[in-house]
Design a protein around this motif. Sequence first.
Motif, PDB file in Angstrom:
ATOM      1  N   GLU A  61       0.839  -1.213   0.000  1.00  0.00           N
ATOM      2  CA  GLU A  61       0.000   0.000   0.000  1.00  0.00           C
ATOM      3  C   GLU A  61       0.865   1.250   0.000  1.00  0.00           C
ATOM      4  O   GLU A  61       0.515   2.254  -0.630  1.00  0.00           O
ATOM      5  N   ASN A  65       0.734   4.275  -2.732  1.00  0.00           N
ATOM      6  CA  ASN A  65       0.502   5.665  -2.316  1.00  0.00           C
ATOM      7  C   ASN A  65       1.603   6.598  -2.801  1.00  0.00           C
ATOM      8  O   ASN A  65       1.389   7.807  -2.950  1.00  0.00           O
ATOM      9  N   ASP A  66       2.780   6.032  -3.063  1.00  0.00           N
ATOM     10  CA  ASP A  66       3.900   6.855  -3.528  1.00  0.00           C
ATOM     11  C   ASP A  66       3.846   7.128  -5.032  1.00  0.00           C
ATOM     12  O   ASP A  66       4.606   7.966  -5.532  1.00  0.00           O
ATOM     13  N   GLU A  68       2.899   8.743  -8.365  1.00  0.00           N
ATOM     14  CA  GLU A  68       2.419  10.066  -8.741  1.00  0.00           C
ATOM     15  C   GLU A  68       2.278  10.148 -10.257  1.00  0.00           C
ATOM     16  O   GLU A  68       3.207   9.802 -10.995  1.00  0.00           O
ATOM     17  N   GLU A 150      -8.237   4.997  -8.628  1.00  0.00           N
ATOM     18  CA  GLU A 150      -8.939   4.697  -7.377  1.00  0.00           C
ATOM     19  C   GLU A 150     -10.159   3.829  -7.619  1.00  0.00           C
ATOM     20  O   GLU A 150     -10.738   3.286  -6.674  1.00  0.00           O
TER      21      GLU A 150
END
Length: 273
Positions: A61, A65-66, A68, A150
């Motif tokens: 996770e 999340n890192d 970009e 997402e």
Amino acid sequence: MQRLTLYFLLSVVFLSLEVRAQTSDSPYEWNWKIDGPWLAAGFGGTAGGLLIGREKKDFTEAELNDLEKNDVFVLDRWAAGNYDKNADLISEYPFYGSFAVPFALLFDKRANNHSAQVLGLYIESLSTTSALFTITAGLTNRARPLTYSEEAPMGRRMRKNSKRSFYSGHVAATATALFFAAKVYADFNPDSPLRPYFWTAAFAIPVGVSYFRLKAGKHFLTDIVLGYTLGALTGYLVPELHKRKDSSLSVYPKIERTPFGEEATSLAVSFKF
């Protein structure tokens, strides 16, 4: 890509066929001294790439999340976040269907007379594409576009398969099969009015697969372009590199009788132009 097992199934079936010496009406020639190692390299490269790929680890996770979008190459950035499950499913139909197209050559009388040779070249083409793809996908860890979405299920995003964006194996394999079929048909039937249809399908169907792979969030544009290019080149060049090289110059012994009834041996030179 687990679907690459299809290549091995094809190989098991058709490598049992003997690629026999062909008569002069075939545009191709097969040489086991060259093609044997070529096939071995294709199978070995594929096996090695799959073993390398097995060592990949799932995303954590924190790693997700890192990610970009701004870090994605500018030409690919627009695709980051794509996800469409139906598009993924649709892309499978032309992908699998493309493998059957070269078998349509067996309905062509000229190609069918050299079916073992054609099938050997087809396996060689697929194994080459398979080796290039599996090794590259195994050694690289580019995240798929869907990992930036997402909307995609977290379990789907975290799978290690989501690190196999570079490059598109679906597009490469589809292009290989279809360009191979078009090239072989054209070489056996240089005057056939069906040639444009084969080439149109060879160019267009991989484009359709490319569109759905992009929409599904499986690959970026550069993944698609590289897959298409390598697949098309392999499908075209493998038959081309096997084209029969008929020499225009030939030298052979000749025996004649002289006016006195004696035999005279000489060398005759023939040149075709």
